[in-house]
Write an enzyme that holds these catalytic residues in place. Structure first.
Site, PDB file in Angstrom:
ATOM      1  CG  ASP A 230      36.089  45.698  39.445  1.00 36.15           C
ATOM      2  OD1 ASP A 230      37.215  44.728  40.276  1.00 36.15           O
ATOM      3  OD2 ASP A 230      35.487  43.994  38.780  1.00 36.15           O
ATOM      4  CB  SER A 252      36.378  41.850  43.477  1.00 38.53           C
ATOM      5  OG  SER A 252      36.951  42.576  42.031  1.00 38.53           O
ATOM      6  CD  GLN A 302      38.743  44.644  43.276  1.00 39.11           C
ATOM      7  OE1 GLN A 302      39.785  43.618  42.282  1.00 39.11           O
ATOM      8  NE2 GLN A 302      37.884  45.405  42.392  1.00 39.11           N
TER       9      GLN A 302
END
Length: 317
Positions: A230, A252, A302
């Site tokens: 991430d 996110s 993502q």
């Protein structure tokens, strides 16, 4: 969380200097068991946004899920949604539901809770090893090895020594340098701050966990990779726009990972990131984590919210 061993010689890169255990293992991903399938996680590094780092929540959720399966199965995918902003001032509770335990595949659902409300939900699927003659992968991009590149700290120091650096960048770089991030980064094509311009929505950097994890526990390496995945990921969607826009809000929405081959998260891996689309105040990013020997270890995807305002105001004439 013992499991099959991560590769040692195949991946290459050697152990990080010294024999200090990675803080990702000893602290960040070291959950406190409270009851059966109930765990508490604490925080180590909080981004400048003062919101919980999404990679930490994903990694801790995978740790919790992995504790509820047998040693002979390995995570092959996970799919997550961030449903509320995490509060860095309080711990996170992780509740695991044993959704299914099958002969070949097992599924675990994890809910992360703060202040009595879910902030994150995740489903992780585990598989028993099943060899198959059906195999292929893309080729790894050709890039300089990490030994030829500046680490994140040295790169920031180089930027800060530039007397012509704009104050807005100097303040931001000093803020980044003051944070003790538990991973090491080496950008493949670092930007030249005196020649800022729009870039393609693509970036590559070498990455590994700080400290030593060792070759033994593949489940833990996957949890560390979930944390790593991430970092700077969603920012890939900003690269064509960052010099024309101010980011007002970026978080996110979801995060998915697929684990293909064994790896060591404390050895250098190449993170190849790209953003095929952005619009509607959202951005989509995709990534691949490559071992140094050219083996594709992990794929990621993502989507996130990105709200910006133009830096150039329209003329009223």
């Amino acid at each position: 969380m013992s499991s099959s061993q991560a590769p040692e010689d195949q991946q290459g890169g050697g152990d990080p200097p010294g024999d200090l255990r990675s803080v990702l293992v000893t602290s960040v991903l070291n959950l406190e068991p409270l009851d059966e399938d109930l765990f508490r996680g604490r925080h180590y590094w909080v981004p400048t946004t003062q919101r919980l780092f999404g990679g930490q929540i994903v990694g801790q959720a995978l740790v919790a899920a992995a504790k509820s399966v047998s040693e002979d199965v390995h995570v092959h995918s996970l799919h997550c949604y961030f449903v509320r902003t995490g509060d860095p001032k309080v711990p996170v509770l992780y509740q695991v539901e044993r959704t299914r335990t099958g002969t070949s595949f097992s599924v675990r659902s994890v809910k992360a809770v703060q202040h009595g409300k879910p902030i994150f939900i995740c489903q992780a699927s585990f598989q028993q090893a099943q060899p198959s003659p059906l195999q292929h992968q893309f080729p790894m991009p050709a890039v300089p090895p990490p030994e030829e590149l500046l680490d994140h700290e040295a790169l920031i120091d180089q930027y800060l020594r530039d007397p012509n650096l704009q104050e807005m960048y100097r303040v931001g770089l000093n803020r980044i340098a003051a944070k003790e991030v538990p991973i090491e980064i080496k950008l493949v094509n670092p930007p030249i701050l005196s020649q800022l311009q729009s870039k393609e929505p693509k970036q590559m950097f070498w990455v590994r966990a700080r400290g030593h994890i060792g070759e033994g526990d593949m489940k833990m390496h996957c949890c560390v990779a979930a944390y790593i995945s991430d970092y700077a990921f969603l920012g890939t969607a900003l690269l064509p726009h960052q010099w024309q826009c101010n980011v007002h809000f970026m978080v996110s929405l979801d995060h998915s990972m697929w684990f293909h081959n064994p790896f060591r998260a404390d050895h250098w891996m190449l993170y190849e990131c790209e953003s095929p689309w952005a619009g509607g105040s959202r951005g989509l990013v995709q990534g691949r984590l490559w071992r140094r020997d050219g083996i594709l270890a992990v794929s990621c995807a993502q989507e996130g919210v990105i709200r910006v305002k133009s830096r150039v105001s329209e003329s009223k004439l």
